[in-house]
Design an enzyme around this catalytic site. Structure first.
Site, mmCIF file in Angstrom:
data_model
loop_
_atom_site.group_PDB
_atom_site.id
_atom_site.type_symbol
_atom_site.label_atom_id
_atom_site.label_comp_id
_atom_site.label_asym_id
_atom_site.label_seq_id
_atom_site.Cartn_x
_atom_site.Cartn_y
_atom_site.Cartn_z
ATOM 1 N N ARG A 107 -2.849 3.157 8.922
ATOM 2 C CA ARG A 107 -2.002 4.080 9.680
ATOM 3 C C ARG A 107 -2.231 5.539 9.293
ATOM 4 O O ARG A 107 -2.096 6.443 10.127
ATOM 5 C CB ARG A 107 -0.517 3.743 9.471
ATOM 6 C CG ARG A 107 -0.063 2.493 10.194
ATOM 7 C CD ARG A 107 1.278 2.063 9.691
ATOM 8 N NE ARG A 107 1.267 1.906 8.225
ATOM 9 C CZ ARG A 107 2.277 1.474 7.512
ATOM 10 N NH1 ARG A 107 3.410 1.165 8.094
ATOM 11 N NH2 ARG A 107 2.176 1.358 6.202
ATOM 12 N N LYS B 255 -5.308 -13.779 0.983
ATOM 13 C CA LYS B 255 -4.147 -14.488 0.491
ATOM 14 C C LYS B 255 -3.038 -13.485 0.195
ATOM 15 O O LYS B 255 -3.374 -12.326 -0.052
ATOM 16 C CB LYS B 255 -4.485 -15.311 -0.765
ATOM 17 C CG LYS B 255 -4.987 -14.441 -1.938
ATOM 18 C CD LYS B 255 -4.728 -15.063 -3.247
ATOM 19 C CE LYS B 255 -3.331 -14.847 -3.716
ATOM 20 N NZ LYS B 255 -3.156 -13.748 -4.664
ATOM 21 N N GLU C 143 -4.424 -13.433 -17.869
ATOM 22 C CA GLU C 143 -4.807 -12.044 -17.605
ATOM 23 C C GLU C 143 -4.108 -11.134 -18.611
ATOM 24 O O GLU C 143 -2.994 -11.441 -19.054
ATOM 25 C CB GLU C 143 -4.355 -11.623 -16.203
ATOM 26 C CG GLU C 143 -4.926 -12.459 -15.079
ATOM 27 C CD GLU C 143 -4.483 -11.915 -13.731
ATOM 28 O OE1 GLU C 143 -5.222 -11.107 -13.165
ATOM 29 O OE2 GLU C 143 -3.399 -12.301 -13.261
ATOM 30 N N HIS D 72 -5.696 -20.103 -6.112
ATOM 31 C CA HIS D 72 -6.829 -20.167 -7.043
ATOM 32 C C HIS D 72 -6.805 -21.419 -7.923
ATOM 33 O O HIS D 72 -7.797 -22.118 -8.068
ATOM 34 C CB HIS D 72 -6.853 -18.938 -7.960
ATOM 35 C CG HIS D 72 -6.783 -17.631 -7.231
ATOM 36 N ND1 HIS D 72 -7.415 -17.405 -6.040
ATOM 37 C CD2 HIS D 72 -6.149 -16.465 -7.524
ATOM 38 C CE1 HIS D 72 -7.194 -16.163 -5.636
ATOM 39 N NE2 HIS D 72 -6.415 -15.569 -6.521
#
Ligand code: NDP
Ligand code: BG6
Length: 498
Positions: free
Chosen positions: A58, A158, A226, A250
């Protein structure tokens, strides 16, 4: 065009000319992953001369500003890549920008239509790096403006919805415009080198198949840890949580690749047919089993690599009950895996970044060595997805030398860094080229996504019914102690690299 190839031993397959429209081109995913991936493919000579890369969002912005923004982000995210100004100039000839509200039926699509107008027989990729609530509206608009030419494909990021119901609604809406064989539902884990290698490892080495079952396998662990926190994506993440963000897609894909039956061939649908059987065989987690077999956690402040990091609530700016960690025990109720637990865990702000699959084999039936020789560990196959990609087979050996029988637990180590080239394409590079080549094998079929949501919905409603609390864990640790307890209860422990 610069033809520096990524891998010394690799062969780059030519691609047909294509145009790609990246909706959401000013967003994090596009600037951090997609546009750099396209640049790398250009550098390797895989973006044909007449290919257009059209960014759409946008924000009002000139084409020159868009190009400058793409380059600036690239240089921030890939400081080690030394590309000359000439490379950027040549690559940016492919870049275009259209300011467009894709959800509005009144929006002016003419700029995009003009840019795409040259050839209707060219491959056309619509990549939706947008919030999933826009997948339906943008598809409808593509249809209404007759942009879905015969060679058009749509790529859905996703998450496809936030539960089974919303996933079905999105699939229905997109399916009204695009046939299933033109819909590419991304799970970028399927594009990772090491994940692709799982099929090769399992099905091209005769060693594994005879032992790949409940007779010999004790259990399987899948860990995706992570060190990053929710960070700038906290507002999205807070509507999702670890179960929806990582497990639904995943981790279940990894589980499928480990647990599936041998396919008859490597054709996309043959593999997807086998994966879905695994998803349908997952034992439902119910309110009765959820308290014992699942854990929810949320990080609070702590330190990672000596650096202090804030807690999730502080990052978000308010209190939240969203899980940033989850661990669970799953069963695949079929002949091959009967009684074999699959332990899954994933979390943000863990002590280290580590994604791996560990297959633990049963202990020897009758130990022959004396206790003084040392502890007898079980044989383990460790498939390291990232970092330090590789495969290790952990075995007991005799510690060489005099002084009696002493045991050592050592790896047979296939390290990608030592064995192969220094750099191979990022997962997004591979999945983008797979879309252009019409290779659906790296993408999820509608039934797979819905089967995965069906199983996840069971856990979500069990959590709701039980009001399962989020256990705190300090950033920089292995998650809440309840995660260790989940596996300890079965007389097992989470595998920590040697
Ligand atoms: P961001 O919020 O950073 O970016 C969203 C993009 O969409 C912006 O470019 C925004 O630009 C554009 N946009 C929003 N509404 C409209 C609209 N009505 N018309 C046109 N453009 C619009 O999100 P991310 O890039 O992080 O994520 C995008 C998608 O990818 C999400 O579905 C996310 O879940 C998924 N994803 C993201 C990952 C990541 O690492 N970031 C990883 C895996 C999946 P503008 O405001 O100018 O319109
Ligand atoms: C994304 C998740 O799908 O995968 C992120 O939305 C997560 O939350 C990321 O950080 C992990 O991907 P990778 O490739 O870094 O392991």
């Amino acid at each position: 065009m610069n033809n520096t190839q990524t891998n010394t031993g690799s062969k780059l397959l030519p691609v047909e000319p294509f145009d790609i429209v990246v909706f959401g081109a000013t967003g994090d995913l596009a600037l951090r992953k997609l546009l750099p991936a396209l640049f790398h493919r250009w550098r390797d000579g895989q973006i044909p001369q007449d290919c257009k890369i059209i960014g759409a969002a946008r924000s009002a912005m000139s084409q020159a500003d868009f190009i400058a923004r793409v380059e600036e982000h690239y240089r921030t995210y890939f400081p080690e890549e030394k590309n000359g100004a000439d490379d950027w100039k040549a690559f940016s000839e492919h870049l275009h920008y259209c300011a467009l509200d894709v959800a509005s039926t009144d929006a002016d699509w003419s700029a995009l239509e003009t840019r795409l107008a040259d050839r209707d027989d060219k491959i056309r990729v619509f990549y939706l790096a947008l919030p999933p609530s826009l997948f339906g509206p943008v598809s409808a608009n593509i249809g209404a403006h007759k942009l879905n030419t015969p060679k058009a494909r749509i790529v859905l990021e996703k998450p496809i919805g936030h539960d089974l119901h919303s996933a079905r609604a999105i699939n229905d809406a997109v399916g009204r415009v695009f046939p299933e064989e033109s819909i590419f539902r991304i799970d970028h884990y399927l594009g990772k080198e090491t994940v692709q290698n799982l099929l090769i490892l399992r099905f091209t080495n005769s060693l594994f198949e005879p032992v790949w079952n409940s007779n010999v396998v004790d259990h399987v662990q899948i860990t995706v840890a992570e060190t990053v926190g929710a960070g700038e994506r906290a507002s999205y993440y807070d509507t999702s949580g670890a179960l929806r963000d990582m497990v639904q897609n995943h981790m279940l894909q990894l589980l499928c690749l480990v647990a599936m039956e041998p396919p008859n061939d490597f054709a996309a649908d043959t593999i997807r047919d086998e994966k879905i059987k695994v998803l349908r065989a997952l034992r439902p987690i119910t309110p009765k089993t959820a308290t014992r077999d699942t854990v929810r956690g949320q990080y609070r402040d702590g330190a990672i690599g000596g650096k202090a990091v804030p807690g999730y609530d502080d990052e978000l700016g308010r209190n939240s009950d969203t899980e940033t960690f989850t661990a669970l025990k799953a069963y695949v109720d079929n002949w091959r895996w009967s009684g074999v637990p699959f332990y899954l865990r994933t979390g943000k702000r863990m002590k280290e970044r580590r994604s791996e699959i560990m297959i633990q084999f049963k202990r020897v039936a009758h130990p022959l060595t004396a206790p003084e020789a040392g502890h007898l560990h079980p044989t383990r196959l460790v498939i390291r997805l990232q970092p330090d990609e590789g495969v290790k087979l952990l075995l007991m050996t005799k510690d060489p030398g005099p002084g009696g029988m002493r045991l050592r637990y050592v790896p047979l180590n296939l390290s990608y860094a030592d064995t192969f080239c220094a750099r191979y394409p990022d997962a997004y590079e591979r999945v983008l080229m797979a879309v252009v080549r019409n290779d659906l094998g790296l993408f999820m079929r509608r039934d797979e996504v819905e089967a995965a949501w069906g199983w996840i919905d069971g856990i979500l409603s069990a959590w709701n019914a039980d009001e399962m609390p989020c256990q705190s864990y300090a950033a920089g640790t292995d998650g809440p102690t309840q995660s260790a307890m989940l596996i300890d209860r079965d007389g097992r422990e989470w595998f920590d690299d040697l």
